[in-house]
Write a protein that holds these residues in place. Structure first.
Motif, mmCIF file in Angstrom:
data_model
loop_
_atom_site.group_PDB
_atom_site.id
_atom_site.type_symbol
_atom_site.label_atom_id
_atom_site.label_comp_id
_atom_site.label_asym_id
_atom_site.label_seq_id
_atom_site.Cartn_x
_atom_site.Cartn_y
_atom_site.Cartn_z
ATOM 1 N N GLY A 253 -3.846 -13.198 -18.506
ATOM 2 C CA GLY A 253 -4.636 -13.889 -17.494
ATOM 3 C C GLY A 253 -5.506 -12.985 -16.653
ATOM 4 O O GLY A 253 -5.909 -13.357 -15.546
ATOM 5 N N ILE A 256 -9.124 -14.043 -14.898
ATOM 6 C CA ILE A 256 -9.272 -14.794 -13.649
ATOM 7 C C ILE A 256 -9.359 -13.855 -12.447
ATOM 8 O O ILE A 256 -9.878 -14.228 -11.392
ATOM 9 C CB ILE A 256 -8.102 -15.785 -13.486
ATOM 10 C CG1 ILE A 256 -8.452 -16.857 -12.454
ATOM 11 C CG2 ILE A 256 -6.822 -15.080 -13.089
ATOM 12 C CD1 ILE A 256 -7.439 -17.974 -12.393
ATOM 13 N N PHE A 257 -8.870 -12.605 -12.579
ATOM 14 C CA PHE A 257 -8.909 -11.658 -11.472
ATOM 15 C C PHE A 257 -10.169 -10.799 -11.473
ATOM 16 O O PHE A 257 -10.268 -9.825 -10.735
ATOM 17 C CB PHE A 257 -7.671 -10.749 -11.512
ATOM 18 C CG PHE A 257 -6.384 -11.458 -11.193
ATOM 19 C CD1 PHE A 257 -6.038 -11.721 -9.885
ATOM 20 C CD2 PHE A 257 -5.533 -11.871 -12.204
ATOM 21 C CE1 PHE A 257 -4.854 -12.379 -9.579
ATOM 22 C CE2 PHE A 257 -4.345 -12.523 -11.920
ATOM 23 C CZ PHE A 257 -4.005 -12.782 -10.602
ATOM 24 N N LYS A 305 2.944 -13.023 -10.584
ATOM 25 C CA LYS A 305 1.625 -13.622 -10.399
ATOM 26 C C LYS A 305 1.650 -15.058 -10.881
ATOM 27 O O LYS A 305 2.424 -15.439 -11.771
ATOM 28 C CB LYS A 305 0.548 -12.829 -11.134
ATOM 29 C CG LYS A 305 0.687 -12.779 -12.640
ATOM 30 C CD LYS A 305 -0.420 -11.929 -13.248
ATOM 31 C CE LYS A 305 -0.277 -11.845 -14.758
ATOM 32 N NZ LYS A 305 -1.315 -10.989 -15.375
ATOM 33 N N THR A 307 -1.084 -17.921 -12.244
ATOM 34 C CA THR A 307 -2.442 -18.132 -12.745
ATOM 35 C C THR A 307 -2.550 -19.529 -13.329
ATOM 36 O O THR A 307 -1.566 -20.096 -13.813
ATOM 37 C CB THR A 307 -2.811 -17.106 -13.825
ATOM 38 O OG1 THR A 307 -1.864 -17.193 -14.906
ATOM 39 C CG2 THR A 307 -2.810 -15.697 -13.268
ATOM 40 N N ARG A 309 -5.318 -23.291 -13.608
ATOM 41 C CA ARG A 309 -6.502 -24.054 -13.216
ATOM 42 C C ARG A 309 -6.056 -25.450 -12.788
ATOM 43 O O ARG A 309 -5.399 -26.160 -13.561
ATOM 44 C CB ARG A 309 -7.479 -24.145 -14.391
ATOM 45 C CG ARG A 309 -8.845 -24.691 -14.032
ATOM 46 C CD ARG A 309 -9.742 -24.578 -15.269
ATOM 47 N NE ARG A 309 -11.072 -25.076 -15.048
ATOM 48 C CZ ARG A 309 -12.074 -24.358 -14.563
ATOM 49 N NH1 ARG A 309 -11.872 -23.102 -14.244
ATOM 50 N NH2 ARG A 309 -13.272 -24.883 -14.415
ATOM 51 N N SER A 315 -9.835 -22.607 -10.311
ATOM 52 C CA SER A 315 -9.036 -21.560 -10.934
ATOM 53 C C SER A 315 -8.316 -20.773 -9.848
ATOM 54 O O SER A 315 -8.906 -20.435 -8.817
ATOM 55 C CB SER A 315 -9.926 -20.620 -11.752
ATOM 56 O OG SER A 315 -10.544 -21.305 -12.816
ATOM 57 N N GLY A 317 -5.606 -17.471 -9.035
ATOM 58 C CA GLY A 317 -4.885 -16.268 -9.430
ATOM 59 C C GLY A 317 -4.283 -15.606 -8.206
ATOM 60 O O GLY A 317 -5.007 -15.235 -7.287
#
Length: 610
Positions: A253, A256-257, A305, A307, A309, A315, A317
């Motif tokens: 993931g 997304i960051f 974390k 993550t 949507r 989205s 994160g």
């Protein structure tokens, strides 16, 4: 769609899709008039070869910008990707899925079984997924797709078709645990003999699905032994070396960051506010308090974390990690206990053509008397970004604004001002070095205007700026501050085959950099041409010239005065034979020349490196 868009193909392809409550099943039948000519090469997973290939693309959120790719060749070699921002592929994403292949008298066949637990989708009664199938025929370089992919349009996943009628999907159970135990025995000299100390480490990675669209990843003391070693690099420059992330926990993931603040360096690509290699880094004070027995990396006590949507296109994160105190000689701290936090939000609007987002990061260290003269106690960054496509999706505007603040003792902030990123102590600028300062603030801006679709012209113009005090390296990656950059790219791209060529690309580039005060540090022009001929050979040509006006290297003297750069010019050319053949070859040749300026500036303050 390649080499001729929309042309009738002689390689008929049939694809069928069905599903149950756990899996999506896809059957591909690739007809071939000469099955004995099918190219099927073995390789490691995720390694692309000049083979036949079937690629399945799934946009399970149906947002026209994110999704997954599952690829296989006739030898059964699997490749998979997570895709974000419509066309950015993350090859480090690895899912758990099955595929079987076979070559037969009709061609070849592939059967996919993709668990719904490996993809993310909204929680609703009926789903429509974005869907595309691409087939590559290696010996002819033909690329066939449903629906027809148009290379002259911006984006990739925004061109997917629809796979509808998917009903009654339950919330899949997602629980994966990967434990490990490592033992180590060392032989060390001890006087006239040797001793053999043993050590043991244990940890685990965990993945758990909160819902159909949110996932929790956690790790305790992650295993560095499963990670490929970094390449050896001899870095003689004034800037830090960038290394790619390889640890599974941080790769999952990671798209997304992404918050890009710098895309001006060819060697590092795009970097930004979050660089996960900072977590578990080599202890920063090993050279001060460490010895040969000191740890080479910082132990991650734990990290987690979330993550995913949410249903309306948001989205999310969120990451938090804690690393333990590492000690060197005489129990002195070489890396303090540190907490890292990252929050990233991004909202999709306008059917995926507009994104608005933000990111916040924080680093807090538990310092002691030995470490507070060297390390920053707190570091925070934040940013806002916008991406918008317009005029039939052919043009794109991207803007991001960032800010940073770091604090610590006067000694630590003085070191920050004088380090290779900032160089406040340079004698020939107007930036003031303040040894009493305990906080440093900065800001950064980046604006990009691009044209990627429509006709045969493309362009991109980028302006980015870092203020002298901008500092993100506690959990981000930033080679330097105090810089402005203006970069332009213009291209002529001809994708329609003619009698003279199959494809041709002609690129023209300019690059200029200055300090925030206006001292020119780089100027360059480049053109590079690439032509594929009807016999599938490639021809290449390029020309570069730089520093043809007065420019200065303000970092080479490591805090001293700026040095006059030398003008230089380069030419290169090359050819490549047909890569579809069992054997192929390429050869390149080039010329480089530079002119040294032997005189100093009239004021005597900036000297040329002779």
């Amino acid at each position: 769609y390649e080499p001729t868009k929309g042309a009738e193909t002689r390689f008929k392809t049939e694809v069928r899709v069905t599903y149950d409550d756990k899996y999506l099943y896809i059957l591909g039948r690739m007809y071939d008039p000469a099955p004995d000519s099918i190219v099927s090469l073995l390789s490691r997973r995720d390694v692309r070869t000049q083979s036949e290939q079937l690629k399945i693309m799934i946009d399970s959120y149906h947002d026209r910008r994110t999704g997954y790719e599952f690829c296989v060749n006739p030898a059964g070699v699997k490749r998979d990707f997570y895709v974000y921002d419509d066309n950015n592929e993350d090859p480090t994403w690895d899912a758990v899925w099955d595929v079987a292949t076979r070559i037969d008298s009709l061609g070849w066949v592939a059967e996919f079984r993709i668990p719904f637990s490996q993809i993310r989708f909204n929680n609703k009664d009926e789903h429509t997924f974005g869907f595309m199938v691409v087939r590559d025929v290696a010996r002819t370089s033909a690329r066939i797709s449903w629906p027809l992919y148009d290379r002259d349009k911006q984006g990739y996943f925004s061109q997917l078709g629809d796979l509808g009628g998917i009903q009654g999907l339950s919330n899949p159970r997602r629980l994966e645990v990967m434990p490990y135990v490592v033992t180590k025995n060392e032989t060390r000299p001890s006087g006239s003999s040797f001793n053999h100390p043993q050590s043991m480490a244990a940890g685990a990675d965990l993945k758990f699905g909160l819902s159909s669209n949110l996932t929790v990843n956690a790790t305790i003391n992650p295993d560095f032994g499963q990670v490929e070693a970094d390449p050896s690099v001899l870095n003689l420059s004034a800037f830090e070396q960038f290394f790619e992330e390889r640890r599974p926990f941080f790769l999952e993931g990671s798209g997304i960051f992404s918050f890009k603040t710098n895309c001006g360096d060819i060697d590092t690509g795009c970097t930004g506010l979050f660089y996960s290699r900072r977590i578990g880094r080599s202890p920063q004070l090993s050279g001060v308090y460490g010895d040969q027995s000191s740890a080479t990396n910082t132990t991650i006590l734990g990290a987690a974390k979330v993550t995913g949507r949410l249903g309306k296109g948001l989205s999310v994160g969120i990451l938090d990690a804690v690393t333990q105190r590492e000690v060197g000689a005489l129990d002195q701290t070489i890396e303090p206990t540190t907490n890292y936090s990252v929050v990233r939000l991004q909202q999709a609007l306008n059917d995926g053509q507009t994104d608005i987002g933000g990111m916040l990061t924080g680093v807090n260290r538990s310092l002691d008397a030995n470490t507070d003269p060297f390390l920053r106690r707190q570091a925070y960054t934040g940013g806002l970004d916008l991406r918008h496509r317009f005029l039939d999706k052919r043009y794109e505007l991207a803007v991001n604004l960032s800010g940073s603040t770091v604090s610590g003792t006067a000694a630590a902030i003085a070191r920050t001002q004088m380090d290779g990123v900032h160089r406040y102590q340079r004698p020939d600028d107007d930036i003031e070095f303040d040894p009493t300062r305990t906080r440093l603030n900065g800001d950064a801006e980046r604006v990009t205007l691009s044209k990627f679709g429509g006709g045969f012209t493309r362009f991109q113009s980028v302006y980015q700026r870092f203020s002298p005090g901008f500092e993100t390296n506690d959990v981000g990656f930033q080679p330097r501050a105090d810089e402005q950059m203006f970069r332009n790219w213009f291209a002529l791209q001809f994708n329609k085959p003619t009698k003279a060529f199959t494809r041709a690309f002609f690129n023209f580039n300019t690059m200029q950099k200055w300090t925030t005060e206006g001292l020119p540090t780089t100027i360059g022009l480049n053109t590079n041409w690439h032509v594929q001929f009807p016999n599938w050979m490639w021809g290449h040509f390029g020309w570069n010239t730089s520093e043809f006006t007065r420019t200065f290297a303000d970092r080479d003297a490591r805090g001293g005065p700026a040095i006059r750069r030398s003008p230089n010019t380069e030419y290169w050319t090359g050819i490549e034979t047909d890569s579809r053949k069992a054997w192929s070859a390429n050869t390149f040749a080039g010329f480089w020349g530079a002119e040294d300026v032997q005189l100093a500036d009239s004021d005597g303050s900036r000297w040329m490196l002779a």
